[in-house]
Design a protein around this motif. Structure first.
Motif, short mmCIF file in Angstrom:
data_model
loop_
_atom_site.label_atom_id
_atom_site.label_comp_id
_atom_site.label_asym_id
_atom_site.label_seq_id
_atom_site.Cartn_x
_atom_site.Cartn_y
_atom_site.Cartn_z
N VAL A 96 0.86 -1.18 0.00
CA VAL A 96 0.00 0.00 0.00
C VAL A 96 0.90 1.24 0.00
O VAL A 96 1.91 1.29 0.70
N VAL A 97 0.52 2.20 -0.81
CA VAL A 97 1.31 3.42 -0.96
C VAL A 97 0.47 4.62 -0.56
O VAL A 97 -0.57 4.89 -1.18
N GLY A 98 0.90 5.33 0.47
CA GLY A 98 0.25 6.57 0.87
C GLY A 98 1.12 7.76 0.52
O GLY A 98 2.23 7.61 0.00
N GLU A 99 0.61 8.94 0.82
CA GLU A 99 1.37 10.16 0.52
C GLU A 99 2.03 10.69 1.79
O GLU A 99 1.36 11.22 2.67
N GLY A 100 3.34 10.52 1.87
CA GLY A 100 4.09 11.09 2.98
C GLY A 100 4.38 10.11 4.11
O GLY A 100 3.69 9.10 4.28
N GLU A 101 5.41 10.46 4.87
CA GLU A 101 5.88 9.57 5.93
C GLU A 101 4.88 9.40 7.06
O GLU A 101 4.74 8.31 7.62
N LYS A 102 4.20 10.48 7.42
CA LYS A 102 3.25 10.39 8.52
C LYS A 102 2.09 9.47 8.16
O LYS A 102 1.63 8.66 8.99
N THR A 103 1.61 9.54 6.93
CA THR A 103 0.56 8.63 6.48
C THR A 103 1.08 7.20 6.44
O THR A 103 0.36 6.26 6.81
N HIS A 104 2.32 7.02 6.00
CA HIS A 104 2.92 5.68 6.03
C HIS A 104 2.87 5.10 7.43
O HIS A 104 2.47 3.94 7.63
N ASP A 105 3.28 5.89 8.43
CA ASP A 105 3.28 5.40 9.81
C ASP A 105 1.87 4.97 10.24
O ASP A 105 1.70 3.96 10.92
N ALA A 106 0.87 5.76 9.83
CA ALA A 106 -0.52 5.42 10.18
C ALA A 106 -0.95 4.12 9.50
O ALA A 106 -1.60 3.27 10.12
N LEU A 107 -0.58 3.94 8.24
CA LEU A 107 -0.98 2.75 7.50
C LEU A 107 -0.32 1.49 8.06
O LEU A 107 -0.90 0.40 8.01
N VAL A 108 0.90 1.62 8.58
CA VAL A 108 1.56 0.47 9.21
C VAL A 108 0.71 -0.05 10.36
O VAL A 108 0.55 -1.27 10.54
N ASP A 113 -1.41 -6.42 7.82
CA ASP A 113 -1.28 -7.51 6.86
C ASP A 113 -0.81 -7.04 5.49
O ASP A 113 -0.76 -7.84 4.54
N TYR A 114 -0.46 -5.77 5.38
CA TYR A 114 0.05 -5.20 4.14
C TYR A 114 1.42 -4.59 4.41
O TYR A 114 1.82 -4.39 5.56
N CYS A 115 2.15 -4.29 3.35
CA CYS A 115 3.44 -3.62 3.48
C CYS A 115 3.29 -2.18 2.98
O CYS A 115 3.01 -1.95 1.80
N SER A 116 3.48 -1.23 3.88
CA SER A 116 3.29 0.17 3.54
C SER A 116 4.59 0.81 3.05
O SER A 116 5.68 0.47 3.51
N THR A 117 4.45 1.76 2.13
CA THR A 117 5.59 2.55 1.67
C THR A 117 5.08 3.92 1.22
O THR A 117 3.88 4.18 1.18
N THR A 118 6.01 4.80 0.90
CA THR A 118 5.69 6.09 0.30
C THR A 118 6.90 6.52 -0.52
O THR A 118 7.90 5.80 -0.59
N TYR A 119 6.81 7.67 -1.16
CA TYR A 119 7.94 8.17 -1.94
C TYR A 119 8.21 9.61 -1.55
O TYR A 119 7.36 10.28 -0.95
N SER A 120 9.39 10.07 -1.86
CA SER A 120 9.86 11.36 -1.35
C SER A 120 9.38 12.53 -2.21
O SER A 120 9.39 12.46 -3.43
#
Length: 198
Positions: A96-108, A113-120
């Motif tokens: 799963v790809v969210g926008e930004g590091e803070k959203t990544h932390d929330a999605l984790v 059961d998913y692997c979260s990431t984002t891009y810079s």
């Protein structure tokens, strides 16, 4: 970053004083070595939250630099790593790809059961990222609730499907969410995230 070198922390606090970063994220290579840091500063006006800034820090020529880059490999178009790269390379979970590091932390936390990431760099800077880590993967993009974010995520999904043979989709957010809302914000009503993804 030099291994086991913690001096970046003091250098960052000196740079941001009198403000204290409200978030610090290490962007690493596949081996977990930090390539650069992003840190968040929150600004207030008359006691009310005004805006944020998410800024880079790196190590260049044995000095701390407050810009984006690194000595080996250099900062090149299409070469920025995805966030959470060590986990991405070893897991078979759907991404799963969210926008930004803070959203990544929330999605984790929300989607174990998913692997979260984002891009810079925000949704419009996706072309600066190396997406090849996701070749052939199942990927769900979770945009912020704003049209520009949704539009750019659709472009990335199309790129992944056509160029990297992914099964990439963009989640349709439910009606009634505040403008620019994301999954790091308080939920205004109950949302079944897994149902949205699947």
């Amino acid at each position: 970053f030099p291994l086991n070198d913690k001096s970046w922390h003091d250098a960052l606090l000196v740079k941001t004083s009198p403000l204290i970063p409200t978030g610090v994220w290490h962007w690493t290579n596949e081996d977990g070595q930090t390539m650069f840091i992003k840190y968040r500063l929150d600004y207030y006006y008359n006691g009310e939250y005004s805006h944020k800034a998410v800024l880079p820090m790196c190590r260049l020529k044995d000095k701390w630099a407050f810009k984006l880059g690194w000595d080996q490999g250099n900062y090149q178009w299409g070469k920025l790593p995805l966030f959470n790269l060590p986990e991405l390379t070893k897991t078979k979970k759907k991404v799963v790809v969210g926008e930004g590091e803070k959203t990544h932390d929330a999605l984790v936390k929300l989607l174990p059961d998913y692997c979260s990431t984002t891009y810079s760099g925000g949704h419009k800077s996706w072309r600066k990222t190396n997406w090849e880590t996701l070749i052939g993967r199942d990927v769900a993009f979770i945009p912020d609730n704003e049209q520009s974010s949704k539009n750019e995520f659709r472009k990335i999904a199309l790129y992944l499907n056509e160029e990297l043979k992914c099964n990439a989709t963009v989640v349709e957010l439910p009606e009634g969410l505040p403008n620019k809302w994301d999954f790091a914000d308080p939920f205004p009503f109950e949302i079944d995230i897994v149902n949205l993804i699947e």
